[in-house]
Design a protein around this motif. Structure first.
Motif, mmCIF file in Angstrom:
data_model
loop_
_atom_site.group_PDB
_atom_site.id
_atom_site.type_symbol
_atom_site.label_atom_id
_atom_site.label_comp_id
_atom_site.label_asym_id
_atom_site.label_seq_id
_atom_site.Cartn_x
_atom_site.Cartn_y
_atom_site.Cartn_z
ATOM 1 N N ALA A 130 10.444 -1.075 3.360
ATOM 2 C CA ALA A 130 9.200 -0.966 2.462
ATOM 3 C C ALA A 130 8.056 -1.271 3.397
ATOM 4 C CB ALA A 130 9.106 -1.945 1.471
ATOM 5 N N ILE A 131 7.865 -2.122 4.045
ATOM 6 C CA ILE A 131 6.771 -2.539 4.967
ATOM 7 C C ILE A 131 6.472 -1.371 5.972
ATOM 8 C CG2 ILE A 131 5.843 -4.093 6.471
ATOM 9 C CD1 ILE A 131 7.421 -6.293 5.309
ATOM 10 N N TYR A 132 7.480 -0.786 6.319
ATOM 11 C CA TYR A 132 7.171 0.379 7.131
ATOM 12 C C TYR A 132 6.829 1.450 6.568
ATOM 13 C CZ TYR A 132 8.545 4.290 10.146
ATOM 14 O OH TYR A 132 8.628 5.655 10.771
ATOM 15 N N LEU A 133 7.180 2.001 5.176
ATOM 16 C CA LEU A 133 6.576 2.712 4.625
ATOM 17 C C LEU A 133 5.130 2.769 4.297
ATOM 18 C CD1 LEU A 133 9.425 3.401 2.140
ATOM 19 C CD2 LEU A 133 8.888 4.818 3.761
ATOM 20 N N LEU A 134 4.745 1.486 3.947
ATOM 21 C CA LEU A 134 3.431 1.222 3.528
ATOM 22 C C LEU A 134 2.397 1.313 4.968
ATOM 23 C CD1 LEU A 134 4.272 -2.013 1.038
ATOM 24 C CD2 LEU A 134 3.039 0.549 0.478
ATOM 25 N N ALA A 135 2.861 0.668 5.973
ATOM 26 C CA ALA A 135 2.394 0.591 7.238
ATOM 27 C C ALA A 135 2.034 2.235 7.760
ATOM 28 C CB ALA A 135 2.906 -0.176 8.363
ATOM 29 N N ASN A 136 2.844 2.877 7.359
ATOM 30 C CA ASN A 136 2.545 4.434 7.795
ATOM 31 C C ASN A 136 1.292 5.116 7.287
ATOM 32 O OD1 ASN A 136 4.553 4.769 9.845
ATOM 33 N ND2 ASN A 136 5.782 6.115 8.573
ATOM 34 N N ARG A 137 0.830 4.370 6.331
ATOM 35 C CA ARG A 137 -0.469 5.075 5.676
ATOM 36 C C ARG A 137 -1.634 3.843 5.838
ATOM 37 N NH1 ARG A 137 3.081 8.371 5.664
ATOM 38 N NH2 ARG A 137 3.638 9.661 3.837
ATOM 39 N N ASP A 138 -2.263 3.874 6.906
ATOM 40 C CA ASP A 138 -2.976 2.888 7.344
ATOM 41 C C ASP A 138 -4.624 3.658 6.488
ATOM 42 O OD1 ASP A 138 -4.459 4.839 8.736
ATOM 43 O OD2 ASP A 138 -3.630 3.919 10.721
#
Length: 294
Positions: A130-138
């Protein structure tokens, strides 16, 4: 008519401006908030990793039940594994006290599926995804449509739901699967053949279940019906193990709250609520111009 059209155009322009602000500013503010919360949740899972210095700390949990004192125990959790266990069982029939503990060279992953990860490891893996998915949209990323935001929120919510379910929904095991799990061979002295033990996470609790068994005689008039899978089997449950048919005579369950798991579950709930609130805001705008991509 011209005045009404002008008002409608002005209203639409205002809505479009508000929606652009939502996509360019508020969405990223929510994503940042979600990342911060989920990083805190991830930190609660004290698991060894490549950058971990030294062994993961050990935590002792005293297990008990307000309904019975038949079983008392202390389990030591080290990350996602039991590193020590010390259990006392008072036999109901003769009040004989049995004591058994983990062998010093053994550890037990909490409900590790065959070829997979433990309950705790799985939950943390889903949080990391989930963190990875969010971090992909900086912050430099420009969302172009509301549908794009909805797709991202659905993906994040799926990972968070899976993380929560891995903790709140222990695996349903048959009694032969519990017998074959190898947990009974972790103890010294060796457990009597008429005992089965299962340990798992349920919600924010570490649970220990002890099943007392008795053999069904070949001359028994009981209708033998093997039990299916369950988180907790009841007295009267039957199964076949080796050449014997066995029945559960007594069930003892003790448990203890794990504070950091309680924290993690709260973080999951708050994060899911934030995701849903953002989805709701996007959907409000979509209702105004359903004829075009929003």
């Amino acid at each position: 008519m011209a005045t009404a059209m002008a008002a409608s155009a002005a209203e639409r322009a205002v809505l479009e401006e508000e929606f652009r602000w939502l996509l360019n500013a508020e969405v990223h503010a929510v994503l940042k908030q979600l990342q911060d919360i989920l990083k805190e949740a991830s930190l609660r899972f004290t698991l060894p990793g490549p950058s971990t210095e030294g062994p993961t700390k050990q935590e002792n949990f005293i297990l008990g039940s307000c309904g019975t004192d038949q079983v008392k125990g202390v389990l030591t959790l080290q990350g996602d594994a039991l590193s020590q266990a010390d259990v006392n069982l008072k036999m109901p029939r003769n009040n004989q006290l049995l004591h058994f503990a983990f062998r010093e060279d053994k550890q037990w992953k909490l409900q590790q599926v065959v070829g997979g990860s433990s309950q705790i490891q799985d939950a943390r893996n889903h949080v990391s995804q989930a963190i990875y998915l969010l971090a992909n949209r900086d912050e430099s990323y420009q969302f172009k449509t509301g549908a794009e935001v909805l797709k991202l929120m659905d993906a994040v919510m799926l990972q968070l739901t899976r993380a929560r379910n891995r903790l709140t929904t222990p695996a349903t095991l048959t009694l032969p699967e519990i017998a074959a799990s190898g947990l009974t061979r972790m103890f010294a002295p060796t457990l009597p053949s008429d005992l089965l033990v299962n340990v798992y996470i349920n919600l924010n609790k570490l649970c220990l279940t002890v099943y007392q068994l008795h053999a069904l005689q070949p001359t028994s008039t009981k209708n033998f019906r093997p039990s299916g899978g369950a988180v907790l089997h009841s007295p009267g449950a039957m199964f076949e193990w080796g050449s014997q048919r066995l029945e559960v005579s007594h069930v003892h369950k003790v448990e203890c709250v794990i504070p950091w798991l309680n924290d993690a579950l709260v973080y999951f709930t708050v994060s899911l609520q934030l995701c849903q609130q953002l989805k709701d805001k996007i959907s409000v705008f979509s209702s105004y111009w359903s004829s075009r991509p929003f």
